[in-house]
Scaffold this active site. Structure first.
Site, PDB file in Angstrom:
ATOM      1  N   GLY A   8     101.197 -21.854  52.626  1.00  0.00           N
ATOM      2  CA  GLY A   8     102.217 -22.841  53.003  1.00  0.00           C
ATOM      3  C   GLY A   8     101.886 -23.333  54.403  1.00  0.00           C
ATOM      4  N   GLY A  11     103.331 -25.914  55.966  1.00  0.00           N
ATOM      5  CA  GLY A  11     104.402 -26.770  56.488  1.00  0.00           C
ATOM      6  C   GLY A  11     104.810 -26.338  57.882  1.00  0.00           C
ATOM      7  N   GLY A  70     104.651 -22.441  58.360  1.00  0.00           N
ATOM      8  CA  GLY A  70     103.285 -21.964  58.174  1.00  0.00           C
ATOM      9  C   GLY A  70     102.350 -22.420  59.289  1.00  0.00           C
ATOM     10  CG  ASP A 109     100.625 -26.944  51.955  1.00  0.00           C
ATOM     11  OD1 ASP A 109     101.552 -26.475  52.646  1.00  0.00           O
ATOM     12  OD2 ASP A 109     100.819 -27.806  51.059  1.00  0.00           O
ATOM     13  NE  ARG A 156     121.917 -24.331  48.044  1.00  0.00           N
ATOM     14  CZ  ARG A 156     122.913 -23.509  47.774  1.00  0.00           C
ATOM     15  NH1 ARG A 156     122.823 -22.252  48.136  1.00  0.00           N
ATOM     16  NH2 ARG A 156     123.992 -23.937  47.171  1.00  0.00           N
ATOM     17  NE  ARG A 209     122.715 -18.000  44.037  1.00  0.00           N
ATOM     18  CZ  ARG A 209     123.435 -16.949  43.663  1.00  0.00           C
ATOM     19  NH1 ARG A 209     124.110 -16.284  44.553  1.00  0.00           N
ATOM     20  NH2 ARG A 209     123.501 -16.609  42.400  1.00  0.00           N
ATOM     21  NE  ARG A 217     117.966 -18.787  64.041  1.00  0.00           N
ATOM     22  CZ  ARG A 217     117.682 -19.168  62.799  1.00  0.00           C
ATOM     23  NH1 ARG A 217     118.218 -18.540  61.766  1.00  0.00           N
ATOM     24  NH2 ARG A 217     116.888 -20.199  62.583  1.00  0.00           N
ATOM     25  CG  HIS A 262     117.531 -14.714  56.152  1.00  0.00           C
ATOM     26  ND1 HIS A 262     117.897 -14.719  57.477  1.00  0.00           N
ATOM     27  CD2 HIS A 262     116.875 -15.870  55.949  1.00  0.00           C
ATOM     28  CE1 HIS A 262     117.475 -15.837  58.031  1.00  0.00           C
ATOM     29  NE2 HIS A 262     116.848 -16.562  57.131  1.00  0.00           N
TER      30      HIS A 262
END
Ligand SMILES: NC(=O)c1ccc[n+]([C@@H]2O[C@H](COP(=O)([O-])OP(=O)(O)OC[C@H]3O[C@@H](n4cnc5c(N)ncnc54)[C@H](O)[C@@H]3O)[C@@H](O)[C@H]2O)c1
Length: 312
Positions: free
Chosen positions: A9, A11, A14, A33, A82, A88, A151, A175
């Site tokens: 990946g 993106g 990644g 990718d 999402r 989901r 965070r 998560h």
């Protein structure tokens, strides 16, 4: 030859994972990718940055999962976040169809690798990777707890006006909305935060942590967070490659710890050259344990929805 890490990946998460690994000179990186030319282009760009970092890491791009061959660690970031209008269940199915084949390629071409899963829904995708590789549970880890706790650390530091690296935090569970920040295990240079902040303030910071991803999505408007997620994955890669024995929350396969089994969930673990070297079982208060179990129930529901036995 340098150690090799593959990032599946290319993106946002990644590419930044590749960036941090290469910039630190932790390993050579292969970025993979499906978009033709994209991983090759990003790899070339990173290669051209390397002389300025004084890093000898080589970065290459590929469109073939076969190129995970020989990796010490494979980080799986491929998949969709999402999107509005996507249920989901749709996300579960779409990302299982991406993570499953990636895991199968790891099994075939990098049978000794450690796998770090980033793709959401995280705890379920880590389970998929574990099932599809058939690897021992010590070698498959989901990245979420490092991000959720960094965070929380950042928010506590902002509130108190202190250095963020002096803040240590522990966030358990799945998560998502059901994550379980643990204020009494969150400290500023060893001082538990309940000594420094009111309960109301801690509750507000815990909630901001739970909503941490959504707050960024709302600001960005397209896409989701990637700098902190990528750095969190690299923290785990480094812990394995350098045998650091870091104590960090990761999503791992539970086998009775915390009264849960046969599912991946975020708990504190010791991460070193053997991957998940040990799960640390904290003495949780009844409400904390109940929150962890509720979080686990949500993950189990999604695993059951996948009915992996019939797809495997
Ligand atoms: N665990 C966490 O805490 C956390 C944090 C941030 C993002 N994420 C998740 O990570 C995933 C990636 O996020 P992003 O922001 O990088 O998304 P992105 O859309 O920027 O990148 C995803 C990439 O995956 C690629 N891809 C799709 N199918 C593929 C396949 N079969 N093989 C190889 N590559 C494929 C796409 O072409 C794209 O480049 C999402 O599922 C996101 O929800 C998780």
């Amino acid at each position: 030859m340098n150690v090799k890490v593959s990032v599946v990946g290319g993106g946002n998460v990644g590419a930044n994972t590749a960036l941090y690994i290469a910039e630190r000179g932790l390993a050579d990186v292969t970025l993979i990718d499906i978009v033709e030319g994209m991983p090759q282009g990003k790899a070339l760009d990173l290669t051209q940055a390397a002389p300025l970092w004084h890093s000898g890491a080589r970065v290459t791009g590929s469109n073939s999962l076969d190129d995970v061959k020989g990796s010490a660690v494979v980080v799986i970031t491929a998949g969709f976040p999402r999107k509005p209008g996507m249920s989901r269940s749709d996300l579960l199915k779409a990302n299982t169809d991406i993570v499953g084949p990636a895991a199968e390629a790891v099994k075939k071409h990098a049978p000794n690798a450690y796998v770090i899963v980033v793709t959401n829904p995280l705890d379920v995708m880590a389970y998929v990777a574990w099932r599809k590789t058939g690897f021992p549970k010590q070698r498959v880890l989901g990245m979420a707890g490092v991000l959720d706790s960094t965070r929380f650390r950042a928010f506590v530091a902002m509130e108190l006006g202190v250095c963020a690296s002096d803040v240590q935090a522990m966030v358990l569970g799945g998560h998502g909305d059901s994550m379980v920040p643990l204020p009494r295990y969150t400290t500023v240079s060893g001082i538990p935060i309940p000594e420094l902040l009111s309960k109301e303030k801690i509750d507000a910071l815990s909630q901001r942590t739970r909503d941490g991803g959504a707050e960024i999505v709302k600001l960005l408007k397209t896409g989701s967070a990637y700098y902190a997620p990528a750095m969190s994955a690299v923290d785990m890669v480094q812990a394995i490659l350098k045998d650091e024995k870091r104590v960090i929350p990761c999503s791992v396969l539970l086998s009775g710890e915390y009264g849960l089994k046969d599912l991946f969930l975020g708990v504190p673990v010791v991460v070193g050259a053997a991957g998940v070297e040990r799960v640390i079982e904290l003495g949780l208060a009844a409400d904390e344990l109940a929150a962890l179990h509720a979080s686990g129930a949500g993950v189990r529901e999604m695993i059951e929805e996948l009915a992996l036995d019939t797809v495997a």
